[in-house]
Write an enzyme that holds these catalytic residues in place. Sequence first.
Site, PDB file in Angstrom:
ATOM      1  N   GLU A 221      43.078  35.862  24.826  1.00 18.93           N
ATOM      2  CA  GLU A 221      44.274  36.280  25.572  1.00 18.93           C
ATOM      3  C   GLU A 221      43.853  37.030  26.830  1.00 18.93           C
ATOM      4  O   GLU A 221      44.379  36.784  27.903  1.00 18.93           O
ATOM      5  CB  GLU A 221      45.185  37.159  24.697  1.00 18.93           C
ATOM      6  CG  GLU A 221      46.463  37.572  25.434  1.00 18.93           C
ATOM      7  CD  GLU A 221      47.473  38.329  24.571  1.00 18.93           C
ATOM      8  OE1 GLU A 221      47.428  38.224  23.325  1.00 18.93           O
ATOM      9  OE2 GLU A 221      48.318  39.028  25.155  1.00 18.93           O
ATOM     10  N   ARG A 298      52.345  47.840  18.888  1.00 17.21           N
ATOM     11  CA  ARG A 298      52.780  46.984  17.776  1.00 17.21           C
ATOM     12  C   ARG A 298      52.425  47.613  16.423  1.00 17.21           C
ATOM     13  O   ARG A 298      53.113  47.408  15.429  1.00 17.21           O
ATOM     14  CB  ARG A 298      52.229  45.569  17.901  1.00 17.21           C
ATOM     15  CG  ARG A 298      53.012  44.560  17.056  1.00 17.21           C
ATOM     16  CD  ARG A 298      52.555  43.126  17.248  1.00 17.21           C
ATOM     17  NE  ARG A 298      53.306  42.376  18.232  1.00 17.21           N
ATOM     18  CZ  ARG A 298      54.490  41.780  18.020  1.00 17.21           C
ATOM     19  NH1 ARG A 298      55.043  41.842  16.821  1.00 17.21           N
ATOM     20  NH2 ARG A 298      55.097  41.115  18.967  1.00 17.21           N
ATOM     21  N   GLU A 692      51.361  34.208  13.631  1.00 15.38           N
ATOM     22  CA  GLU A 692      50.658  35.401  13.164  1.00 15.38           C
ATOM     23  C   GLU A 692      51.115  35.929  11.798  1.00 15.38           C
ATOM     24  O   GLU A 692      50.288  36.400  11.019  1.00 15.38           O
ATOM     25  CB  GLU A 692      50.812  36.541  14.196  1.00 15.38           C
ATOM     26  CG  GLU A 692      50.184  36.253  15.531  1.00 15.38           C
ATOM     27  CD  GLU A 692      50.642  37.255  16.578  1.00 15.38           C
ATOM     28  OE1 GLU A 692      51.791  37.131  17.048  1.00 15.38           O
ATOM     29  OE2 GLU A 692      49.864  38.154  16.909  1.00 15.38           O
TER      30      GLU A 692
HETATM   31  N1  MTE Z   1      46.108  28.643  14.931  1.00 17.17           N
HETATM   32  C1  MTE Z   1      44.984  28.003  15.315  1.00 17.17           C
HETATM   33  N2  MTE Z   1      44.626  26.870  14.684  1.00 17.17           N
HETATM   34  N3  MTE Z   1      44.195  28.490  16.308  1.00 17.17           N
HETATM   35  C2  MTE Z   1      44.502  29.660  16.967  1.00 17.17           C
HETATM   36  O1  MTE Z   1      43.781  30.085  17.865  1.00 17.17           O
HETATM   37  N4  MTE Z   1      46.081  31.559  17.152  1.00 17.17           N
HETATM   38  C3  MTE Z   1      47.061  32.382  16.429  1.00 17.17           C
HETATM   39  C4  MTE Z   1      48.184  31.509  15.871  1.00 17.17           C
HETATM   40  N5  MTE Z   1      47.630  30.390  15.156  1.00 17.17           N
HETATM   41  C5  MTE Z   1      45.683  30.360  16.562  1.00 17.17           C
HETATM   42  C6  MTE Z   1      46.478  29.786  15.536  1.00 17.17           C
HETATM   43  C7  MTE Z   1      47.654  33.418  17.251  1.00 17.17           C
HETATM   44  S1  MTE Z   1      46.825  34.870  17.451  1.00 17.17           S
HETATM   45  C8  MTE Z   1      48.882  33.259  17.833  1.00 17.17           C
HETATM   46  S2  MTE Z   1      49.608  34.503  18.717  1.00 17.17           S
HETATM   47  C9  MTE Z   1      49.648  32.000  17.702  1.00 17.17           C
HETATM   48  O2  MTE Z   1      48.945  31.016  16.953  1.00 17.17           O
HETATM   49  C10 MTE Z   1      49.948  31.429  19.087  1.00 17.17           C
HETATM   50  O3  MTE Z   1      50.632  30.224  19.019  1.00 17.17           O
HETATM   51  P1  MTE Z   1      52.209  30.158  18.853  1.00 17.17           P
HETATM   52  O4  MTE Z   1      52.745  31.189  19.770  1.00 17.17           O
HETATM   53  O5  MTE Z   1      52.531  28.791  19.275  1.00 17.17           O
HETATM   54  O6  MTE Z   1      52.513  30.442  17.427  1.00 17.17           O
HETATM   55  N1  HPA Z   2      51.687  40.240  21.130  1.00 16.50           N
HETATM   56  C1  HPA Z   2      50.641  39.528  21.549  1.00 16.50           C
HETATM   57  N2  HPA Z   2      50.125  39.626  22.735  1.00 16.50           N
HETATM   58  C2  HPA Z   2      50.672  40.514  23.576  1.00 16.50           C
HETATM   59  C3  HPA Z   2      51.759  41.290  23.197  1.00 16.50           C
HETATM   60  C4  HPA Z   2      52.303  41.148  21.905  1.00 16.50           C
HETATM   61  O1  HPA Z   2      53.264  41.794  21.498  1.00 16.50           O
HETATM   62  N3  HPA Z   2      52.061  42.068  24.227  1.00 16.50           N
HETATM   63  C5  HPA Z   2      51.167  41.775  25.191  1.00 16.50           C
HETATM   64  N4  HPA Z   2      50.327  40.831  24.802  1.00 16.50           N
HETATM   65 MO1  MOS Z   3      47.978  36.179  19.314  1.00 18.50          MO
HETATM   66  S1  MOS Z   3      46.924  37.887  18.772  1.00 18.50           S
HETATM   67  O1  MOS Z   3      49.273  37.113  19.997  1.00 18.50           O
HETATM   68  O2  MOS Z   3      47.034  35.647  20.604  1.00 18.50           O
END
Ligand code: MTE
Ligand code: HPA
Ligand code: MOS
Length: 734
Positions: A221, A298, A692
């Site tokens: 990120e 958070r 998550e």
């Molecule tokens: N799943 C896979 N296979 N690989 C990833 O890197 N990242 C996780 C989750 N699932 C991740 C994953 C994290 S930290 C987040 S915030 C969310 O996927 C982001 O995707 P979304 O917002 O579409 O759920």
């Molecule tokens: N979640 C994940 N990433 C972020 C957030 C959050 O709430 N705020 C800023 N970056």
């Molecule tokens: Mo997920 S820790 O918000 O990339």
Amino acid sequence: MKNIDSISHVSGKSVYVDDIPVLDNTLYALIVPATIAHGVLKKIEYTGDHSDFVRMITASDIPGENQIGSIIPDEELLSSQDIHFMGQAIAIIVAKSLNSAYMIRDEVHVEYDEYKAITDPRVAFNSGNIIGESRKFQCGDIVWADCDTIVSDRVDMGGQEHLYLETHGSYVIPTERGYKVISSTQSPSSVQKMIARVLGISMHLVEVDVNRLGGGFGGKEDQATPIACMAALAVNITDRPVKLILDRIDDLKMTGKRHPYSADYKIGMKSNKIIAYDVIFYQNAGASADLSPAVLERTLFHATNSYYIPNFKATAYSCRTNLPPNTAFRGFGGPQGMFVIEAAIDKLAEKSGIPAYVLQEANLMKNGDKFPYGQITDNLMLTDAWSKIKTIKNVYEEEIEQFNHNNKYFSKGMAIMPITFGISFTNTMMNQGSALVNIYQDGSIGLSTGAVEMGQGVNTRILQALISSFGVSADRVKMETTNTTRAINTSPSAASSTHDLNGWATLDACNQLIRRLEKLLIDEYQAGSVEFINNRVIFNDRSLSWDELIQFAFTKRVDLAAHGYYCTPDIYFDKEKEKGHPFAYYTTGVAIQMATVDIIRGTYKLDKIDIIHDSGRVMNSNLDRGQIEGALAQGLGWMLLEDLQYDDNGRLLSNALSTYKIPDINFMPDIKIEFIGANNPLGLMGSKSIGEPPLMYGIAGYFAVRNAMRNHKNIDMAYKTPLTPERILMGLFS
Ligand code: MTE
Ligand code: HPA
Ligand code: MOS
């Protein structure tokens, strides 16, 4: 729908940064890392004469700002003088081949003045090393005298390495119009912005393109940004394409991880009801802010997990230490907040003799309850999930009793873990997404959004939304790369919100196009109701194929491209008052975990887990199951297995996979998942975000093991994670 990447993944055709064929004159860069954790850089030089040596780049070569801090400007791209952690970038070696770059790097001569390192957040706190402001969430009035049972304790949680399969990397190409940046980043726009800042140019000269990531998990990120900046800096100086990929050892050593936390709490109840909770969090931020202030926030949002606690006070400090800057990791501080309240309930249960699940149930949030930060809950499926888990619990209990009765050297235990995770970036401004839908004149479709595919299946979900809107089949659509010239000012793909934000934006674009096509049919054919289904459009008593319609629309000069936009409605947060309505909605669920501990060896087996999960109206059960299983593995690994160790000098000891153990298939319990949930109006196609939240089911693993130990004998063991076999043995024999 299956994950649209599944065939290319298993056939090896999926392309990652390091797979992209390089241009002829490409140069290779390596980062020179600091070998001390705290001190001052006195001298750095390369005096060798390797024929492949091109340049050594240091802070003074930076044409723009040597500053990459995104929330607080406290982080240099290359150290100009001060060293804050071991592995910090002090120079970049650029060479004609990667092998040569390694040989040259070995010969770089560096001199330092070394100071004492701080690695413990409480030591940092006591010496005043705090990042930003402390934060305090508060509601009600704590009156300890009203409680009949009070306990207090300290809780310590370890960090966690992301261990994405694809390490950090970037390939930057100089073009006639500026820089083309191929990056393994969750946040293309952050990369674009920081490269512009570091090079002293405008953002429009930087084009960032992301095909997919081999995992991000939060680790990309913020921390993909410096890698891309260093490659771009090398391009700026050499005017040649530059590739910078971290090998696994460098990646482990240089990048930040999940934040370790230490906490002190005091909790009190009256009969079964928790009526007072006071907690202080000490976050180990590492050497610079990175995303730590947002992660800290958070932690506060989730400090009461799924419980209604009327009188509450939580204080949080982000403590600056000499470790690599810790960063986003799936759950983003939420897991740490939740673990502490679960530990507090565990201790309350021990002291009162009331089983933990009775206390959990008695204090479970109901729809209409208010969180300490002011948001009132609705559309929670917690009580429904809990009642299903209760039935399963009776079966577990019987099995455990029988087993423990018949076994002397093995002991079984179980634990229940409810989760309530807020969906939205806690920083309201970040909750926006965009899409560009292009319909070509033959009816085929190109879709670009701000979403980064990192294995979570976001492209599949957004594709599902688009085809349900147009009524076309998936093979008519190409999911384009994520590119800053097609989706601008994007938020990172994070906060489990990527598919909501960019999916709704896609639907906005689709709706615009559908309105244009409907207008055409009304103008030309006086169409009544118009329906898009099965690759056809049906109106009046006739129909056209989608392709015919689009060809017709093209000849009638209808604009066949649309930009879509979405921002989450009705969310806000007042940081002065620490109150508001920060989340679009909550993803909830309950898990029950059983574990068996080997009393002689301290080893354990995670037997099974039952999960009742609220995914709203499930939009893709394959993907949802994948996300639950993957997140659970990471949660269990964090709680029980993954042991990040630094020595007092800030050196990472668990610096390879021989010393850092991650979950494998044998470690995992048998997993049973049942989905419950109702239509969620704010989620894509009625679903609830799932990226998550299921990680926190892993917390049940810790307490299941702890309860298995306790079922064997009384234990007096600190609440400290990970709960490794060594800690279990010491806990059993202390
Ligand atoms: N799943 C896979 N296979 N690989 C990833 O890197 N990242 C996780 C989750 N699932 C991740 C994953 C994290 S930290 C987040 S915030 C969310 O996927 C982001 O995707 P979304 O917002 O579409 O759920
Ligand atoms: N979640 C994940 N990433 C972020 C957030 C959050 O709430 N705020 C800023 N970056
Ligand atoms: Mo997920 S820790 O918000 O990339």
